[in-house]
Design an enzyme around this catalytic site. Structure first.
Site, mmCIF file in Angstrom:
data_model
loop_
_atom_site.group_PDB
_atom_site.id
_atom_site.type_symbol
_atom_site.label_atom_id
_atom_site.label_comp_id
_atom_site.label_asym_id
_atom_site.label_seq_id
_atom_site.Cartn_x
_atom_site.Cartn_y
_atom_site.Cartn_z
ATOM 1 N N GLU A 12 6.901 -4.688 -3.454
ATOM 2 C CA GLU A 12 6.662 -4.491 -2.022
ATOM 3 C C GLU A 12 6.970 -5.730 -1.182
ATOM 4 O O GLU A 12 7.236 -5.609 0.012
ATOM 5 C CB GLU A 12 5.218 -4.004 -1.803
ATOM 6 C CG GLU A 12 5.016 -2.581 -2.339
ATOM 7 C CD GLU A 12 3.583 -2.097 -2.293
ATOM 8 O OE1 GLU A 12 3.384 -0.898 -2.046
ATOM 9 O OE2 GLU A 12 2.644 -2.890 -2.530
ATOM 10 N N GLY A 78 1.461 7.471 -0.586
ATOM 11 C CA GLY A 78 1.592 8.902 -0.841
ATOM 12 C C GLY A 78 1.473 9.629 0.495
ATOM 13 O O GLY A 78 0.571 9.362 1.277
ATOM 14 N N ILE A 152 -3.628 8.884 -6.408
ATOM 15 C CA ILE A 152 -3.863 10.323 -6.224
ATOM 16 C C ILE A 152 -2.627 11.102 -6.672
ATOM 17 O O ILE A 152 -1.538 10.918 -6.141
ATOM 18 C CB ILE A 152 -4.209 10.660 -4.757
ATOM 19 C CG1 ILE A 152 -5.396 9.814 -4.253
ATOM 20 C CG2 ILE A 152 -4.488 12.157 -4.602
ATOM 21 C CD1 ILE A 152 -6.730 10.063 -4.917
ATOM 22 N N MET A 172 -3.915 2.385 -1.639
ATOM 23 C CA MET A 172 -5.034 1.752 -2.337
ATOM 24 C C MET A 172 -5.450 0.388 -1.778
ATOM 25 O O MET A 172 -6.216 -0.320 -2.423
ATOM 26 C CB MET A 172 -4.690 1.639 -3.844
ATOM 27 C CG MET A 172 -4.351 2.978 -4.479
ATOM 28 S SD MET A 172 -3.791 2.881 -6.198
ATOM 29 C CE MET A 172 -5.278 2.361 -7.028
ATOM 30 N N GLU A 173 -4.951 0.002 -0.584
ATOM 31 C CA GLU A 173 -5.285 -1.326 -0.041
ATOM 32 C C GLU A 173 -5.565 -1.392 1.454
ATOM 33 O O GLU A 173 -6.367 -2.222 1.905
ATOM 34 C CB GLU A 173 -4.140 -2.327 -0.337
ATOM 35 C CG GLU A 173 -3.884 -2.614 -1.801
ATOM 36 C CD GLU A 173 -2.985 -1.557 -2.452
ATOM 37 O OE1 GLU A 173 -2.286 -0.818 -1.716
ATOM 38 O OE2 GLU A 173 -2.991 -1.458 -3.689
ATOM 39 N N ASP A 196 5.940 9.218 -2.537
ATOM 40 C CA ASP A 196 5.552 10.439 -3.260
ATOM 41 C C ASP A 196 4.637 11.240 -2.340
ATOM 42 O O ASP A 196 4.281 10.769 -1.262
ATOM 43 C CB ASP A 196 4.808 10.081 -4.552
ATOM 44 C CG ASP A 196 3.555 9.259 -4.280
ATOM 45 O OD1 ASP A 196 3.669 8.012 -4.289
ATOM 46 O OD2 ASP A 196 2.493 9.839 -3.987
HETATM 47 C C1 4EZ Z 1 -1.196 1.708 -3.919
HETATM 48 N N1 4EZ Z 1 0.151 2.125 -4.142
HETATM 49 C C2 4EZ Z 1 0.361 2.679 -5.475
HETATM 50 C C3 4EZ Z 1 0.151 1.786 -6.631
HETATM 51 C C4 4EZ Z 1 0.419 2.449 -7.956
HETATM 52 C C5 4EZ Z 1 0.982 2.056 -10.378
HETATM 53 C C6 4EZ Z 1 1.035 1.011 -11.462
HETATM 54 C C7 4EZ Z 1 0.667 3.030 -3.066
HETATM 55 C C8 4EZ Z 1 0.716 4.504 -3.388
HETATM 56 C C9 4EZ Z 1 -0.351 5.317 -3.737
HETATM 57 N N2 4EZ Z 1 -1.687 5.089 -3.885
HETATM 58 C C10 4EZ Z 1 1.846 5.275 -3.419
HETATM 59 N N3 4EZ Z 1 1.527 6.563 -3.752
HETATM 60 C C11 4EZ Z 1 0.185 6.612 -3.954
HETATM 61 C C12 4EZ Z 1 -0.689 7.650 -4.364
HETATM 62 N N4 4EZ Z 1 -0.234 8.886 -4.608
HETATM 63 N N5 4EZ Z 1 -2.012 7.370 -4.487
HETATM 64 C C13 4EZ Z 1 -2.466 6.114 -4.247
HETATM 65 O O1 4EZ Z 1 -1.399 1.260 -2.648
HETATM 66 C C14 4EZ Z 1 0.425 1.518 -9.121
#
Ligand code: 4EZ
Length: 228
Positions: A12, A78, A152, A172-173, A196
């Site tokens: 990122e 997401g 999620i 998640m942040e 996604d």
């Molecule tokens: C969290 N980030 C995902 C980190 C995943 C995997 C090793 C963004 C994100 C996200 N967070 C993208 N899609 C998501 C989703 N469906 N649920 C939660 O900030 C690390």
């Protein structure tokens, strides 16, 4: 004025990290912070690692240790809002921790006594984002971002977050960073490009689009920093 640039994962911030001039590395609190200039502006940058605690710690340090007076987050999310397709941009006007639950005491989901629930981002930075979007000829929407310590990947959980918080995207942040900035009186902006749609295919979609969507977000943020 020093500007903080924050992401959660290396992917990122990588697109901007390669553009920093006079780069200095600082190791602190089990993480690496980068300082230098970007678009001629003094910046401090880091990726926090995933989750609310890592993000809150890193945001706090960017402000209190590195002296940043504005904070910009860039990353992926997401999508919940049907209008958001892979690679589309959203900034959080309101952010909330979707996994906070003291409903046993009659409090609403996401609410913490003496702390609240939704945190609002900086109006001026959000306006600048709209201006930069029209200049670049790209689409961006302002909306509600729901944050929690869970990736999620279920239609059911996604629907619950959508209905409970009227959220447009989830990650998640963001809300933890926003809360830290609000408490420390630092204007903040949270930008995300969709990787996604938080359904059963989310894991695959995330892996496929993390790098490309992270680039979309980082490139937009660079254009904003240029205008600051
Ligand atoms: C969290 N980030 C995902 C980190 C995943 C995997 C090793 C963004 C994100 C996200 N967070 C993208 N899609 C998501 C989703 N469906 N649920 C939660 O900030 C690390």
């Amino acid at each position: 004025m020093k500007i903080a640039i924050l992401g959660a994962m290396r992917e990122e911030i990588e697109p901007l990290l390669t553009k920093i001039e006079n780069l200095t590395k600082h190791e602190y609190a089990s993480n690496i912070f980068y300082t230098g200039t970007l678009c001629g502006k003094e910046i401090a940058m880091a990726y926090s690692k995933i989750g609310k605690v890592n993000a809150a710690l890193t945001a706090t340090l960017l402000i209190e240790k590195f002296g940043c007076q504005k904070l910009l987050f860039s990353g992926v999310a997401g999508g919940i809002n049907e209008a958001l397709k892979i690679g589309d941009l959203i900034f959080g006007e309101k952010l909330v921790q979707h996994d906070v639950d003291i409903t046993a005491f009659g409090h609403p989901w996401g609410f913490i006594p003496e702390s609240g629930d939704f945190v609002e981002s900086d109006g001026e930075l959000n306006e600048l984002a709209k201006k930069v979007a029209s200049k670049m000829g790209v689409k961006i929407i302002g909306g509600t971002i729901a944050t929690g310590d869970q990736f999620i990947a279920s239609e059911e959980k996604k629907e619950w977050i959508k209905n409970t918080y009227k959220a447009d995207a989830l990650e998640m942040e963001g809300a933890s960073v926003g809360y830290v900035c609000k408490c420390l009186n630092v204007p903040f902006f949270v930008l995300r490009a969709i990787s996604d749609t938080a359904d059963m295919d989310a894991g695959f979609s995330f892996e496929e689009f993390l790098v490309s969507s992270a680039k979309v977000s980082a490139n937009f943020l660079e254009n904003m920093i240029d205008e600051l």
